[in-house]
Design a protein around this motif. Structure first.
Motif, PDB file in Angstrom:
ATOM      1  N   ASN A 152       0.894  11.865  -6.413  1.00 13.69           N
ATOM      2  CA  ASN A 152      -0.491  11.528  -6.039  1.00 13.69           C
ATOM      3  C   ASN A 152      -0.686  11.408  -4.536  1.00 13.69           C
ATOM      4  O   ASN A 152      -1.799  11.562  -4.036  1.00 13.69           O
ATOM      5  CB  ASN A 152      -0.937  10.246  -6.739  1.00 13.69           C
ATOM      6  N   ALA A 153       0.396  11.152  -3.806  1.00 10.80           N
ATOM      7  CA  ALA A 153       0.305  11.035  -2.345  1.00 10.80           C
ATOM      8  C   ALA A 153       0.468  12.383  -1.644  1.00 10.80           C
ATOM      9  O   ALA A 153       0.350  12.464  -0.431  1.00 10.80           O
ATOM     10  CB  ALA A 153       1.356  10.052  -1.834  1.00 10.80           C
ATOM     11  N   ARG A 181       1.436   8.763   2.179  1.00 17.06           N
ATOM     12  CA  ARG A 181       0.536   9.748   2.804  1.00 17.06           C
ATOM     13  C   ARG A 181       0.710   9.744   4.319  1.00 17.06           C
ATOM     14  O   ARG A 181       0.717  10.797   4.956  1.00 17.06           O
ATOM     15  CB  ARG A 181      -0.915   9.466   2.434  1.00 17.06           C
ATOM     16  N   ASN A 229       0.833  -1.211   0.000  1.00 18.47           N
ATOM     17  CA  ASN A 229       0.000   0.000   0.000  1.00 18.47           C
ATOM     18  C   ASN A 229       0.864   1.257   0.000  1.00 18.47           C
ATOM     19  O   ASN A 229       0.770   2.098   0.895  1.00 18.47           O
ATOM     20  CB  ASN A 229      -0.958   0.004   1.197  1.00 18.47           C
ATOM     21  N   ARG A 230       1.710   1.362  -1.021  1.00 23.46           N
ATOM     22  CA  ARG A 230       2.695   2.451  -1.075  1.00 23.46           C
ATOM     23  C   ARG A 230       2.058   3.831  -0.984  1.00 23.46           C
ATOM     24  O   ARG A 230       2.583   4.723  -0.312  1.00 23.46           O
ATOM     25  CB  ARG A 230       3.545   2.333  -2.343  1.00 23.46           C
ATOM     26  N   ALA A 231       0.920   4.027  -1.638  1.00 24.18           N
ATOM     27  CA  ALA A 231       0.268   5.346  -1.605  1.00 24.18           C
ATOM     28  C   ALA A 231      -0.114   5.717  -0.174  1.00 24.18           C
ATOM     29  O   ALA A 231       0.140   6.838   0.275  1.00 24.18           O
ATOM     30  CB  ALA A 231      -0.951   5.361  -2.515  1.00 24.18           C
ATOM     31  N   ASP A 232      -0.726   4.787   0.550  1.00 23.49           N
ATOM     32  CA  ASP A 232      -1.083   5.044   1.954  1.00 23.49           C
ATOM     33  C   ASP A 232       0.168   5.256   2.795  1.00 23.49           C
ATOM     34  O   ASP A 232       0.193   6.128   3.670  1.00 23.49           O
ATOM     35  CB  ASP A 232      -1.889   3.881   2.533  1.00 23.49           C
ATOM     36  N   GLU A 279       3.473   8.192  -7.981  1.00 23.95           N
ATOM     37  CA  GLU A 279       2.991   7.805  -6.651  1.00 23.95           C
ATOM     38  C   GLU A 279       3.302   8.896  -5.625  1.00 23.95           C
ATOM     39  O   GLU A 279       2.463   9.196  -4.771  1.00 23.95           O
ATOM     40  CB  GLU A 279       3.586   6.458  -6.234  1.00 23.95           C
TER      41      GLU A 279
END
Length: 168
Positions: free
Chosen positions: A141-142, A98, A92-95, A138
């Protein structure tokens, strides 16, 4: 690591520190180094390695056990997050990206160094690599702003440096 500029007053978190290869280089430059890994054996190894350094350098170093989805950093604890040869393995790289944002102090930066998604004589299999542009997207977007995107300096790896938007 010198692409990060002067580190003498900064706290660096090395996520996916492994045996501490980069972390033990950072202690000569940074005010504080937090070497983060999810493997308890590697944490013990780094704690043993630390004993071979001068007391002033040992005081600047902490090996910290984390969880796969949580680097166990406190809010506002770090100036620099360094991730080398680990980013594609994060779930879950995006999470994850963030969730790192509140951990940075004002002016904080993240540096990701990883293997190019092309044939190289060393490095992981192609299935365990991400293209440079994928990681850039990524980060953006994060909630990060890209500062450096360099696919030329290192022969087999790219370097990305970004800052959390709003913490500049």
């Amino acid at each position: 690591i010198h692409r990060l500029g002067p580190l003498e007053y900064l706290t660096v978190a090395d996520i996916g520190a492994g045996s501490g290869y980069f972390s033990f280089r950072f202690i000569h430059e940074a005010a504080r180094v937090i070497a983060i890994d999810i493997d308890p054996d590697l944490i013990r190894l780094m704690d043993q390695e630390k004993q071979f350094y001068r007391p002033d350098l040992r005081r600047k170093f902490e090996a910290r056990l984390a969880e796969a989805a949580d680097p166990k950093l406190l809010d506002g604890e770090v100036d620099v997050v360094f991730i080398a040869n680990t980013y594609p393995y994060l779930d879950n790289r995006a999470d994850y990206l963030r969730n790192l944002i509140p951990k940075f102090r004002e002016g904080g930066r993240i540096m990701i160094v990883d293997f190019k998604k092309e044939p190289t004589p060393i490095g992981p299999s192609q299935s365990n690599r991400l293209a440079q542009y994928e990681v850039e997207l990524e980060l953006i977007n994060a909630g990060y702003r890209l500062l450096v995107s360099d696919g030329q300096m290192l022969e087999y790896q790219y370097i990305l440096i970004a800052t959390p938007s709003g913490k500049e």
